[in-house]
Design an enzyme around this catalytic site. Structure first.
Site, PDB file in Angstrom:
ATOM      1  N   LYS A  21       7.566   1.780   5.553  1.00 32.42           N
ATOM      2  CA  LYS A  21       7.370   0.327   5.764  1.00 32.42           C
ATOM      3  C   LYS A  21       8.326  -0.484   4.901  1.00 32.42           C
ATOM      4  CE  LYS A  21       3.082   0.408   4.385  1.00 32.42           C
ATOM      5  NZ  LYS A  21       2.953   1.845   4.083  1.00 32.42           N
ATOM      6  N   ARG A  72      -4.300  -4.617   4.393  1.00 28.98           N
ATOM      7  CA  ARG A  72      -4.659  -3.198   4.331  1.00 28.98           C
ATOM      8  C   ARG A  72      -6.124  -2.975   4.671  1.00 28.98           C
ATOM      9  NH1 ARG A  72      -0.386  -1.608   0.434  1.00 28.98           N
ATOM     10  NH2 ARG A  72      -0.167   0.636   0.427  1.00 28.98           N
ATOM     11  N   ARG A 111      10.211  10.252  -3.202  1.00 26.18           N
ATOM     12  CA  ARG A 111      10.543   8.827  -3.349  1.00 26.18           C
ATOM     13  C   ARG A 111      10.909   8.529  -4.798  1.00 26.18           C
ATOM     14  NH1 ARG A 111       6.824   4.154  -0.962  1.00 26.18           N
ATOM     15  NH2 ARG A 111       5.141   5.152  -2.126  1.00 26.18           N
ATOM     16  N   ARG A 169       6.971   7.050  -8.954  1.00 25.90           N
ATOM     17  CA  ARG A 169       5.776   6.230  -9.207  1.00 25.90           C
ATOM     18  C   ARG A 169       4.590   7.119  -9.550  1.00 25.90           C
ATOM     19  NH1 ARG A 169       5.535   2.304  -4.018  1.00 25.90           N
ATOM     20  NH2 ARG A 169       3.329   2.778  -4.278  1.00 25.90           N
ATOM     21  N   ARG A 172      -4.679   8.418  -1.381  1.00 26.55           N
ATOM     22  CA  ARG A 172      -4.187   7.216  -0.700  1.00 26.55           C
ATOM     23  C   ARG A 172      -4.199   7.396   0.814  1.00 26.55           C
ATOM     24  NH1 ARG A 172       1.407   6.071  -3.316  1.00 26.55           N
ATOM     25  NH2 ARG A 172       1.321   4.125  -2.127  1.00 26.55           N
TER      26      ARG A 172
HETATM   27  P1  ADP Z   1       6.196   2.805   2.399  1.00 25.36           P
HETATM   28  O1  ADP Z   1       6.726   1.446   2.057  1.00 25.36           O
HETATM   29  O2  ADP Z   1       5.629   2.875   3.799  1.00 25.36           O
HETATM   30  O3  ADP Z   1       5.219   3.333   1.379  1.00 25.36           O
HETATM   31  P2  ADP Z   1       8.921   3.726   1.833  1.00 25.36           P
HETATM   32  O4  ADP Z   1       9.755   2.802   2.656  1.00 25.36           O
HETATM   33  O5  ADP Z   1       8.923   3.513   0.357  1.00 25.36           O
HETATM   34  O6  ADP Z   1       7.418   3.820   2.409  1.00 25.36           O
HETATM   35  O7  ADP Z   1       9.396   5.221   2.176  1.00 25.36           O
HETATM   36  C1  ADP Z   1       8.781   6.358   1.546  1.00 25.36           C
HETATM   37  C2  ADP Z   1       9.862   7.383   1.174  1.00 25.36           C
HETATM   38  O8  ADP Z   1      10.447   7.917   2.362  1.00 25.36           O
HETATM   39  C3  ADP Z   1      11.010   6.787   0.363  1.00 25.36           C
HETATM   40  O9  ADP Z   1      11.461   7.776  -0.543  1.00 25.36           O
HETATM   41  C4  ADP Z   1      12.075   6.477   1.424  1.00 25.36           C
HETATM   42  O10 ADP Z   1      13.377   6.495   0.873  1.00 25.36           O
HETATM   43  C5  ADP Z   1      11.861   7.625   2.425  1.00 25.36           C
HETATM   44  N1  ADP Z   1      12.120   7.249   3.817  1.00 25.36           N
HETATM   45  C6  ADP Z   1      11.936   6.037   4.391  1.00 25.36           C
HETATM   46  N2  ADP Z   1      12.245   6.080   5.708  1.00 25.36           N
HETATM   47  C7  ADP Z   1      12.626   7.366   5.965  1.00 25.36           C
HETATM   48  C8  ADP Z   1      13.049   8.065   7.161  1.00 25.36           C
HETATM   49  N3  ADP Z   1      13.113   7.448   8.339  1.00 25.36           N
HETATM   50  N4  ADP Z   1      13.338   9.394   7.038  1.00 25.36           N
HETATM   51  C9  ADP Z   1      13.226  10.012   5.834  1.00 25.36           C
HETATM   52  N5  ADP Z   1      12.844   9.425   4.692  1.00 25.36           N
HETATM   53  C10 ADP Z   1      12.537   8.113   4.749  1.00 25.36           C
HETATM   54  P1  AMP Z   2       2.419   0.046  -1.938  1.00 26.25           P
HETATM   55  O1  AMP Z   2       3.538  -0.324  -2.846  1.00 26.25           O
HETATM   56  O2  AMP Z   2       2.336  -0.814  -0.710  1.00 26.25           O
HETATM   57  O3  AMP Z   2       2.405   1.529  -1.605  1.00 26.25           O
HETATM   58  O4  AMP Z   2       1.058  -0.262  -2.737  1.00 26.25           O
HETATM   59  C1  AMP Z   2       0.755   0.432  -3.939  1.00 26.25           C
HETATM   60  C2  AMP Z   2      -0.698   0.205  -4.306  1.00 26.25           C
HETATM   61  O5  AMP Z   2      -0.944  -1.203  -4.541  1.00 26.25           O
HETATM   62  C3  AMP Z   2      -1.745   0.594  -3.257  1.00 26.25           C
HETATM   63  O6  AMP Z   2      -2.056   1.980  -3.286  1.00 26.25           O
HETATM   64  C4  AMP Z   2      -2.930  -0.292  -3.662  1.00 26.25           C
HETATM   65  O7  AMP Z   2      -3.596   0.240  -4.808  1.00 26.25           O
HETATM   66  C5  AMP Z   2      -2.243  -1.580  -4.101  1.00 26.25           C
HETATM   67  N1  AMP Z   2      -2.089  -2.514  -2.959  1.00 26.25           N
HETATM   68  C6  AMP Z   2      -0.923  -2.946  -2.409  1.00 26.25           C
HETATM   69  N2  AMP Z   2      -1.172  -3.777  -1.379  1.00 26.25           N
HETATM   70  C7  AMP Z   2      -2.530  -3.864  -1.269  1.00 26.25           C
HETATM   71  C8  AMP Z   2      -3.422  -4.541  -0.383  1.00 26.25           C
HETATM   72  N3  AMP Z   2      -2.966  -5.315   0.630  1.00 26.25           N
HETATM   73  N4  AMP Z   2      -4.755  -4.395  -0.573  1.00 26.25           N
HETATM   74  C9  AMP Z   2      -5.233  -3.640  -1.575  1.00 26.25           C
HETATM   75  N5  AMP Z   2      -4.469  -2.955  -2.431  1.00 26.25           N
HETATM   76  C10 AMP Z   2      -3.115  -3.056  -2.281  1.00 26.25           C
END
Ligand code: ADP
Ligand code: AMP
Length: 213
Positions: free
Chosen positions: A13, A88, A127, A160, A171
């Site tokens: 995302k 969420r 990541r 992270r 999660r």
């Molecule tokens: P989210 O925001 O949904 O938690 P991220 O955008 O941070 O996810 O992506 C999670 C991990 O996967 C990161 O390390 C990112 O660089 C990697 N990633 C994102 N899109 C792709 C893809 N299409 N193929 C492989 N790895 C990806």
């Molecule tokens: P993210 O960076 O989107 O993966 O979010 C990391 C963490 O932040 C999540 O696992 C939740 O603990 C908290 N968080 C982020 N967005 C929300 C939301 N909309 N509602 C509740 N918790 C959130």
């Protein structure tokens, strides 16, 4: 254009939201990034949010909704935004919906980045995140030019705390229980678009731009 990104943690995302924000010149708003910035700055909000984030739980709706509504009231959101990680829960989506309704406005697209659970743990353990500018990388799929260093700002990259495998599983279960129902919620509003998130990130973006135009 007002866009919501849906999908499991690690589905991509954030990666896609940043590209959308660049292409369409709208702000990328990540509640996770806002919480992490607060943790880094040692604010009360950060201390409260950290208790939940470290366990893979959601931060309570009251807190989350407030920071999000404050953020989207900013001037830079006048022409739209892309929300990443919000809503969420159904109550979060309902508050957003009713606040937009009051302004005669609505969400235009809810983009569901679909990635099966089997791929998620690998995505998350690979990541690497920059705590300074919020950029994210993957050690195999989207590596930085120099190992451990952010391409954009030169800061150190970290794994992270909540990307450790045991927290990721928690999660994921929270996602299925509390966030996945949003897919039906936005489908019922005729704004849901699902893309295949398992392909290369440029290809995922291609699917998204085909939808957004
Ligand atoms: P989210 O925001 O949904 O938690 P991220 O955008 O941070 O996810 O992506 C999670 C991990 O996967 C990161 O390390 C990112 O660089 C990697 N990633 C994102 N899109 C792709 C893809 N299409 N193929 C492989 N790895 C990806
Ligand atoms: P993210 O960076 O989107 O993966 O979010 C990391 C963490 O932040 C999540 O696992 C939740 O603990 C908290 N968080 C982020 N967005 C929300 C939301 N909309 N509602 C509740 N918790 C959130």
């Amino acid at each position: 254009m007002k866009i919501i990104m849906l999908g499991a943690p690690g589905a991509g995302k954030g990666t896609q939201a940043k590209m959308i924000a660049d292409k369409y010149s709208i702000p990328h708003i990540s509640t996770g990034d806002i919480f992490r910035a607060n943790i880094k700055n040692g604010t009360e909000l950060g201390k409260e949010a950290k208790k939940y984030m470290d366990n893979g739980q959601l931060v309570p709706d009251e807190l989350t909704v407030k920071i999000l509504l404050d953020r989207v009231a900013n001037d830079d959101c006048k022409n739209g935004y892309v929300l990443d990680g919000f809503p969420r829960t159904i109550p979060q989506a309902e508050v957003l919906d009713s606040e937009l309704n009051k302004l005669g406005d609505k969400i235009d697209y809810a983009i569901n980045v679909d990635v099966p659970d089997e791929n998620i743990v690998n995505r998350m353990s690979g990541r690497r995140a920059c705590v300074n500018c919020g950029a994210t990388y993957h050690i195999v799929h989207i590596p930085p030019k120099k190992e451990g260093i952010c391409d954009k700002c030169g800061n150190e990259l970290i794994l992270r705390d909540d990307d450790k495998p045991e927290t990721v599983l928690k999660r994921l279960s929270v996602y299925h229980e509390q966030t996945q129902p949003l897919i039906d919620f936005y489908n019922a509003k005729n704004v849901l678009k699902t893309v295949d998130g398992t392909v290369d990130s440029a290809e995922v973006f291609g699917q998204i731009t085909a939808i957004l135009g």
